[in-house]
Design an enzyme around this catalytic site. Structure first.
Site, mmCIF file in Angstrom:
data_model
loop_
_atom_site.group_PDB
_atom_site.id
_atom_site.type_symbol
_atom_site.label_atom_id
_atom_site.label_comp_id
_atom_site.label_asym_id
_atom_site.label_seq_id
_atom_site.Cartn_x
_atom_site.Cartn_y
_atom_site.Cartn_z
ATOM 1 N N HIS A 134 38.390 70.388 33.742
ATOM 2 C CA HIS A 134 39.463 68.703 33.779
ATOM 3 C C HIS A 134 40.313 68.160 32.883
ATOM 4 C CE1 HIS A 134 39.956 64.995 36.259
ATOM 5 N NE2 HIS A 134 39.581 64.642 35.180
ATOM 6 N N HIS A 139 44.838 67.795 32.934
ATOM 7 C CA HIS A 139 45.582 66.800 32.577
ATOM 8 C C HIS A 139 46.612 66.784 31.647
ATOM 9 C CE1 HIS A 139 43.178 62.482 33.815
ATOM 10 N NE2 HIS A 139 42.291 63.180 34.194
ATOM 11 N N GLU A 182 44.777 60.994 38.262
ATOM 12 C CA GLU A 182 43.745 61.504 39.313
ATOM 13 C C GLU A 182 44.190 62.277 40.524
ATOM 14 O OE1 GLU A 182 41.248 62.929 37.461
ATOM 15 O OE2 GLU A 182 41.289 61.430 35.211
ATOM 16 N N SER A 201 42.229 70.338 39.404
ATOM 17 C CA SER A 201 40.845 70.401 38.837
ATOM 18 C C SER A 201 39.423 70.871 39.704
ATOM 19 C CB SER A 201 40.365 70.023 37.855
ATOM 20 O OG SER A 201 40.082 68.582 37.828
HETATM 21 CO CO CO Z 1 40.370 62.696 34.319
#
Ligand code: CO
Ligand code: PHE
Length: 295
Positions: A134, A139, A182, A201
């Site tokens: 993730h 990110h 997010e 993700s």
């Molecule tokens: Co995150």
């Protein structure tokens, strides 16, 4: 090699979450097992295939520029050379979620904390807490983008400030993070694309966020977003759509202090609510949502 021991728990506005040692740790790259590299490779390949035509170009291009491949878990020190040259960001290894102030302090100094361990093979489709896949796959690529890199630093500085103002301010700011960093979508001439890390993700949410009839897709509006509650345990009921990273930066540039004061007087909106003032891209059918057990 996966999943370190939990050290303690912390009560936060997100509920009861595990907290590991908050220290920066060296990525123990040589200790990853073949199984860990295989987990990375399987997830990488699956998501990359899915994200062509679904994630925004900035994300896909940056991932290539960084030299991420399915062959092995990337080394933070190698990524840092590319990332440092591009935008001055540095990845630091951590055990997992950090207390808010420490997280903000890292971002304010252009350090991005990356969980060093990767999920087990039986957790390929879902893991409740952020792991290496993730954090790194989701990110890190957009930190290569100069605009997004600046946004993340500004968010960190804003976080330190909100922390000083109080818990309600932090709730407002955290909703902004949730619905942009997010779970953000971006409008492009080719249609809606994903830029949020929580979506890219996840196989299920990559499909759902763009293709399902269930969720709302609503134009980004700063105060609207900061008043909107969110779900951490299911796909989102609402996604907010930006026009460009420049729009996001311009909207979040003003001092939030008076905004926090104003929002303290106003009620929050349920996650699935559509307002008359909303710029609606798609109004969700709500199909599959539990009865509005709020949020
Ligand atoms: Co995150
Ligand atoms: N302008 C915000 C403030 O004054 C800081 C911020 C920037 C927050 C970008 C989030 C994103 O608090």
């Amino acid at each position: 090699m996966n999943q370190p021991r939990r050290v303690e728990h912390q009560e936060t506005d997100k509920g009861y979450v595990p907290v590991y040692t908050t220290a920066v740790v060296e990525q123990p790259w040589a200790d990853y097992k073949a199984e860990d590299h295989a987990t990375w490779g399987a997830l990488y390949q699956r998501q990359r295939e899915l994200l062509v035509g679904r994630a925004c170009d900035e994300f896909l291009r940056a991932q290539d520029e960084m030299g991420m491949t399915p062959h092995a878990i990337p080394r933070f020190d190698q990524l840092n050379e590319v990332l440092g040259a591009a935008t001055g960001w540095t990845l630091v290894g951590v055990e997992g979620l950090l207390p808010e102030l420490e997280f903000f302090d890292h971002l304010a100094n252009r350090r991005f904390p990356v969980t060093w361990w990767i999920r087990r093979p039986d957790q390929i489709d879902y893991i409740a807490e952020p792991d290496l896949f993730h954090d790194l796959f989701g990110h890190v690529p957009l930190l290569m983008n100069p605009l997004f890199a600046d946004y993340m630093e500004a968010y960190g500085r804003g976080g330190v400030k909100a922390h000083g103002i109080g818990p309600e301010a932090l709730v407002n700011l955290t909703r902004l993070y949730w619905y942009t960093v997010e779970f953000g979508l971006i409008n492009t001439p080719e249609g809606l694309r994903i830029y949020g890390s929580g979506i890219v993700s996840s196989k299920g949410e990559s499909l759902y966020s763009l293709e399902s009839d269930a969720p709302n897709r609503i134009g980004f509006d700063l105060e609207r977003v900061m008043r909107t509650r969110y779900r951490i345990d299911t796909f989102q009921k609402t996604y907010f759509v930006i026009d460009s990273f420049a729009q996001l930066i311009a909207a979040t540039e003003p001092d939030f202090t008076p905004i926090y004061a104003r929002l303290a007087q106003r009620e929050a909106f349920a996650a699935g609510k559509v307002l008359e003032s909303d710029q609606v891209f798609t109004r969700g059918s709500g199909e599959g949502w539990a009865t509005d057990a709020d949020v």
